[in-house]
Enzyme design. Structure first.
Site, PDB file in Angstrom:
ATOM      1  N   TYR A   1       0.829  -1.224   0.000  1.00  0.00           N
ATOM      2  CA  TYR A   1       0.000   0.000   0.000  1.00  0.00           C
ATOM      3  C   TYR A   1       0.855   1.263   0.000  1.00  0.00           C
ATOM      4  O   TYR A   1       0.463   2.281  -0.578  1.00  0.00           O
ATOM      5  CB  TYR A   1      -0.995  -0.023   1.176  1.00  0.00           C
ATOM      6  CG  TYR A   1      -2.201  -0.871   0.809  1.00  0.00           C
ATOM      7  CD1 TYR A   1      -3.320  -0.293   0.227  1.00  0.00           C
ATOM      8  CD2 TYR A   1      -2.178  -2.248   0.978  1.00  0.00           C
ATOM      9  CE1 TYR A   1      -4.407  -1.063  -0.160  1.00  0.00           C
ATOM     10  CE2 TYR A   1      -3.257  -3.031   0.601  1.00  0.00           C
ATOM     11  CZ  TYR A   1      -4.372  -2.434   0.033  1.00  0.00           C
ATOM     12  OH  TYR A   1      -5.428  -3.195  -0.361  1.00  0.00           O
TER      13      TYR A   1
ATOM     14  N   GLU B   1      -8.709  -7.147   4.166  1.00  0.00           N
ATOM     15  CA  GLU B   1      -7.961  -8.221   3.512  1.00  0.00           C
ATOM     16  C   GLU B   1      -7.331  -9.153   4.553  1.00  0.00           C
ATOM     17  O   GLU B   1      -7.313 -10.374   4.375  1.00  0.00           O
ATOM     18  CB  GLU B   1      -6.915  -7.619   2.541  1.00  0.00           C
ATOM     19  CG  GLU B   1      -7.601  -7.060   1.297  1.00  0.00           C
ATOM     20  CD  GLU B   1      -6.835  -5.965   0.552  1.00  0.00           C
ATOM     21  OE1 GLU B   1      -5.597  -5.942   0.651  1.00  0.00           O
ATOM     22  OE2 GLU B   1      -7.480  -5.135  -0.120  1.00  0.00           O
TER      23      GLU B   1
HETATM   24  C1  HEM Z   1      -6.417   2.364  -1.585  1.00  0.00           C
HETATM   25  C2  HEM Z   1      -5.723   1.767  -2.508  1.00  0.00           C
HETATM   26  C3  HEM Z   1      -6.291   0.950  -3.625  1.00  0.00           C
HETATM   27  C4  HEM Z   1      -7.431   1.123  -4.358  1.00  0.00           C
HETATM   28  C5  HEM Z   1      -8.474   2.223  -4.246  1.00  0.00           C
HETATM   29  C6  HEM Z   1      -7.491   0.051  -5.310  1.00  0.00           C
HETATM   30  C7  HEM Z   1      -8.498  -0.122  -6.234  1.00  0.00           C
HETATM   31  C8  HEM Z   1      -8.627  -1.218  -7.058  1.00  0.00           C
HETATM   32  C9  HEM Z   1      -9.759  -1.488  -7.924  1.00  0.00           C
HETATM   33  C10 HEM Z   1     -10.959  -0.576  -8.123  1.00  0.00           C
HETATM   34  C11 HEM Z   1      -9.533  -2.657  -8.543  1.00  0.00           C
HETATM   35  C12 HEM Z   1     -10.478  -3.370  -9.530  1.00  0.00           C
HETATM   36  C13 HEM Z   1     -11.383  -4.252  -8.693  1.00  0.00           C
HETATM   37  C14 HEM Z   1     -12.332  -5.150  -9.479  1.00  0.00           C
HETATM   38  O1  HEM Z   1     -12.070  -5.510 -10.616  1.00  0.00           O
HETATM   39  O2  HEM Z   1     -13.366  -5.508  -8.900  1.00  0.00           O
HETATM   40  C15 HEM Z   1      -8.274  -3.161  -8.065  1.00  0.00           C
HETATM   41  C16 HEM Z   1      -7.674  -4.315  -8.495  1.00  0.00           C
HETATM   42  C17 HEM Z   1      -6.376  -4.612  -8.237  1.00  0.00           C
HETATM   43  N1  HEM Z   1      -5.541  -3.981  -7.360  1.00  0.00           N
HETATM   44 FE1  HEM Z   1      -5.984  -2.425  -6.200  1.00  0.00          FE
HETATM   45  N2  HEM Z   1      -6.394  -0.741  -5.146  1.00  0.00           N
HETATM   46  C18 HEM Z   1      -5.637  -0.230  -4.133  1.00  0.00           C
HETATM   47  C19 HEM Z   1      -4.449  -0.735  -3.672  1.00  0.00           C
HETATM   48  C20 HEM Z   1      -3.742  -1.734  -4.275  1.00  0.00           C
HETATM   49  C21 HEM Z   1      -2.422  -2.169  -3.896  1.00  0.00           C
HETATM   50  C22 HEM Z   1      -1.616  -1.623  -2.726  1.00  0.00           C
HETATM   51  C23 HEM Z   1      -2.053  -3.143  -4.750  1.00  0.00           C
HETATM   52  C24 HEM Z   1      -0.732  -3.865  -4.783  1.00  0.00           C
HETATM   53  C25 HEM Z   1       0.288  -3.482  -5.473  1.00  0.00           C
HETATM   54  C26 HEM Z   1      -3.157  -3.351  -5.669  1.00  0.00           C
HETATM   55  C27 HEM Z   1      -3.186  -4.282  -6.673  1.00  0.00           C
HETATM   56  C28 HEM Z   1      -4.317  -4.597  -7.403  1.00  0.00           C
HETATM   57  C29 HEM Z   1      -4.360  -5.677  -8.384  1.00  0.00           C
HETATM   58  C30 HEM Z   1      -3.210  -6.589  -8.771  1.00  0.00           C
HETATM   59  C31 HEM Z   1      -5.659  -5.679  -8.910  1.00  0.00           C
HETATM   60  C32 HEM Z   1      -6.204  -6.589 -10.020  1.00  0.00           C
HETATM   61  C33 HEM Z   1      -5.871  -5.948 -11.334  1.00  0.00           C
HETATM   62  C34 HEM Z   1      -6.439  -6.629 -12.556  1.00  0.00           C
HETATM   63  O3  HEM Z   1      -7.422  -7.397 -12.493  1.00  0.00           O
HETATM   64  O4  HEM Z   1      -5.903  -6.336 -13.627  1.00  0.00           O
HETATM   65  N3  HEM Z   1      -4.142  -2.476  -5.347  1.00  0.00           N
HETATM   66  N4  HEM Z   1      -7.755  -2.266  -7.159  1.00  0.00           N
END
Ligand code: HEM
Ligand SMILES: Cc1cc2nc3c(=O)[nH]c(=O)nc-3n(C[C@H](O)[C@H](O)[C@H](O)COP(=O)(O)OP(=O)(O)OC[C@H]3O[C@@H](n4cnc5c(N)ncnc54)[C@H](O)[C@@H]3O)c2cc1C
Length: 398
Positions: free
Chosen positions: A95, A137
């Site tokens: 994060y 998580e």
């Molecule tokens: C407050 C911080 C964060 C927000 C608002 C956020 C938001 C999101 C959203 C909206 C999605 C798509 C969810 C879906 O398809 O239902 C997502 C997917 C994902 N997030 Fe985050 N995220 C955050 C932090 C992080 C962090 C720290 C990581 C790690 C490096 C991360 C890695 C990922 C990955 C790998 C996916 C899946 C991507 C894909 O399907 O291509 N996220 N996140």
């Protein structure tokens, strides 16, 4: 709890965010992958190329800024994203990396607006949201580890059976290599495979909906070969029976919470049938009393996966009503037996049968198909709370 000043400043940046739109998140991902290339082994890079993940992240950031004074509005989205994160094994320490690149992005794209006050407020706001995700998580990881058959991180599963279900869809029966039990899941949820092979440029996570009800012993997924797709072609062509795959625990917020008296309408197209098949299994095994409708659309008999299986269920369960559309039937496809209608799915033809006031609707398929389903059902006056859907990729609101 964020202070009023922080909330005001974050809200005041909404027009700025809106004018930047997905340029914000495109820039964010570019700089993050440049400085932290190890994250290319975490993210699905195809979703970067198609722009769907930058769009999903932008929608989430904007919704947060707009609702920062009323975060309860965001709870369903938080739950979905937290589940998705666990499907990529996201860890708390990551994060800080994301937060850093988000703030740097704001500074780089809007140097005049990014005063120390604005950056300070966004830093606090990001920290508060990160804390919510990290907490949720951690609960999911803990729950997955402590329940019967559970585990944390990846676990080796052997491909016990690889079965061709249609021209494009092959199912994989997965049993734990350690011979132990497996976690129950809620039908509709998915598994994440962590694909790691010299045949792949990067390690890749891919999600696949569980396509049969839980049995405590094994999981079945069904994978459609995607043209040019990294993971699906790897699974179809390189993975053989007896091989081992690394699997994360089941996840996802798409599942049923209905009583035995609730009419259920399952609607799918193509490989989108996987989660609704598991739901159907669950309803039939629990002797669901209300009518169950399953509407399915696909190209033709050769592309109709699991078709013998659904015929058998229809015969065995009087309250199961199926209706199948073949877009372009083949000469030997049998009307009535294999399919009921030709062309694209037309829900209006079944309106009387499926539009009961108490019904819940679960649908999955390509985005334009799901948009059609949502628009039609909403047009009939069905409330949003009765409509449930899964996007096979970064989430998009219909
Ligand atoms: C407050 C911080 C964060 C927000 C608002 C956020 C938001 C999101 C959203 C909206 C999605 C798509 C969810 C879906 O398809 O239902 C997502 C997917 C994902 N997030 Fe985050 N995220 C955050 C932090 C992080 C962090 C720290 C990581 C790690 C490096 C991360 C890695 C990922 C990955 C790998 C996916 C899946 C991507 C894909 O399907 O291509 N996220 N996140
Ligand atoms: C919750 C969930 C459940 C799912 N359940 C299932 C399921 O039950 N069964 C199933 O089959 N799938 C399911 N999916 C989809 C699955 O996770 C994969 O997305 C799918 O298998 C395609 O992955 P791939 O690696 O083969 O394709 P990818 O490599 O991800 O490519 C996808 C598409 O993007 C194109 N593309 C990729 N990179 C580029 C580029 N650089 N330029 C232009 N085009 C590009 C590819 O040609 C391809 O058409 C699910 C997804 C989610 C999120």
């Amino acid at each position: 709890m964020l202070d009023a000043r922080t909330i005001d400043i974050v809200k005041s940046t909404v027009p700025l965010l809106e004018s930047a739109n997905t340029a914000l998140t495109q820039h964010f991902y570019q700089r993050m992958f440049r400085d932290n290339p190890e994250l290319k082994d975490v993210f699905n890079l195809s979703h970067q190329h198609t722009g769907r993940q930058p769009a999903a992240l932008f929608a989430a950031v904007l919704a947060y800024a707009k609702n920062i004074d009323n975060p309860a509005v965001l709870s369903a989205a938080v739950e979905r994203i937290a589940h998705k994160h666990t499907g990529f094994a996201i860890q708390p320490e990551q994060y800080a990396i994301v937060g850093h690149h988000l703030l740097e992005t704001i500074k780089e794209l809007a140097p005049d607006a990014a005063t120390p006050e604005v950056i300070g407020a966004w830093g606090k706001a990001y920290g508060a949201l990160a804390e919510i995700f990290i907490g949720r998580e951690a609960q999911i990881y803990q729950d997955n580890e402590t329940r019967a058959g559970g585990w944390r991180g990846t676990r080796a599963f052997v491909v016990k059976q690889k079965r061709v279900e249609s021209e494009q869809i092959t199912s994989f029966l997965l049993v734990p290599a350690d011979g132990g039990a497996v976690l129950d899941f809620k039908p509709g949820q998915y598994l994440s495979l962590h694909l790691d092979s010299p045949a792949l440029k990067h390690r890749e996570y891919r999600q696949y909906s569980l396509c049969q009800a839980p049995n405590g012993e094994n999981y079945r997924i069904a994978v459609k070969r995607e043209q040019g797709g990294v993971g699906s072609n790897f699974l179809h062509d390189q993975v053989r029976e007896g091989d081992t795959l690394q699997v994360l625990p089941p996840a996802g917020d798409f599942f049923m919470e209905v009583s035995a008296e609730t009419p259920v309408v399952l609607i799918s197209a193509g490989v989108g049938q996987t989660p609704v098949r598991a739901m159907l299994d669950q309803l039939l095994s629990q002797s669901h009393r209300a009518p169950i409708h399953w509407l399915h659309a696909c190209e033709n008999g050769a592309q109709h996966a699991f078709r013998a299986d659904i015929r058998a269920r229809r015969r065995a369960h009087a309250n199961l009503h199926t209706h199948i559309w073949y877009r372009a039937p083949l000469a030997d496809d049998q009307p009535a037996e294999d399919f009921n209608a030709t062309g694209l799915m037309d829900l209006n033809k079944l309106r009387e049968a499926i539009s009961q006031p108490a019904a819940h609707y679960y649908f999955c398929g390509p985005l334009p198909f799901m948009a059609m389903v949502k628009d039609t059902l909403s047009g009939w006056g069905i409330a949003d709370e009765q409509l449930h859907y899964e996007v096979f990729g970064p989430h998009q609101s219909l």
